[in-house]
Write a protein that holds these residues in place. Structure first.
Motif, short mmCIF file in Angstrom:
data_model
loop_
_atom_site.label_atom_id
_atom_site.label_comp_id
_atom_site.label_asym_id
_atom_site.label_seq_id
_atom_site.Cartn_x
_atom_site.Cartn_y
_atom_site.Cartn_z
N ASN A 41 45.66 35.29 38.76
CA ASN A 41 45.84 34.49 37.54
C ASN A 41 45.13 33.15 37.63
O ASN A 41 44.48 32.72 36.68
N GLN A 45 42.10 32.02 35.20
CA GLN A 45 42.28 30.88 34.30
C GLN A 45 41.26 29.78 34.56
O GLN A 45 40.72 29.19 33.64
N ASN A 48 38.01 30.95 33.05
CA ASN A 48 38.10 31.35 31.64
C ASN A 48 37.68 32.80 31.37
O ASN A 48 36.78 33.06 30.57
#
Length: 152
Positions: A41, A45, A48
């Motif tokens: 994750n 993140q 992007n």
């Protein structure tokens, strides 16, 4: 137009474009997760993009090494290979994702298409079909009626 990375991503989704990632970028992200013990994750993140893509890259990397992350485009598969993949999926009850990793096939849609074609047309459905538009007209030149010279 210089957009921030986040805005670029939103604009790309809005315009319906697919994002392609370089080989070096994929290797760096996968190694961040595997060697630096970062979570999927957080890496997704930070860069992007979707975490499912990163999970798929990790699976290919674990099975095939760095070669599993190389871009593959318009690869042609033999009928025997396609048949072997479909039989293995049935016999081992593999998911499409697992089959892609096992046989180094870049996209699940390829296997789905093979399954559809095989179900509808049998083995002949796995045969490679010609690409592009078919020729619409066969031009034949008009033949001369006679070979005699013209006279007045």
């Amino acid at each position: 137009m210089n957009c921030p990375k986040k805005l670029d991503t939103i604009w790309g989704i809005f315009m319906g474009r697919k994002f392609k990632y370089s080989y070096d970028f994929k290797v760096r992200c996968v190694e961040d997760v595997l060697e630096s013990n970062r979570s999927v994750n957080s890496v997704a993140q930070e860069n992007n993009f979707e975490k499912t893509s990163l999970r798929r890259w990790i699976s290919f990397y674990k099975k095939h090494g760095k070669e599993g992350l190389l871009p593959r485009k318009n690869q042609k598969y033999s009928i025997d290979f396609k048949q072997h993949v479909l039989q293995t999926i049935e016999s081992k009850s593999l998911s499409l994702r697992d089959a892609c990793v096992e046989f180094n096939i870049p996209n699940m849609c390829v296997i789905i298409q093979w399954q559809k074609n095989c179900k509808g047309q049998g083995i002949l459905g796995l045969k490679e079909k010609p690409k592009g538009r078919p020729k619409s007209m066969n031009f034949k030149r008009a033949k001369k009626k006679t070979s005699k010279p013209l006279t007045r």
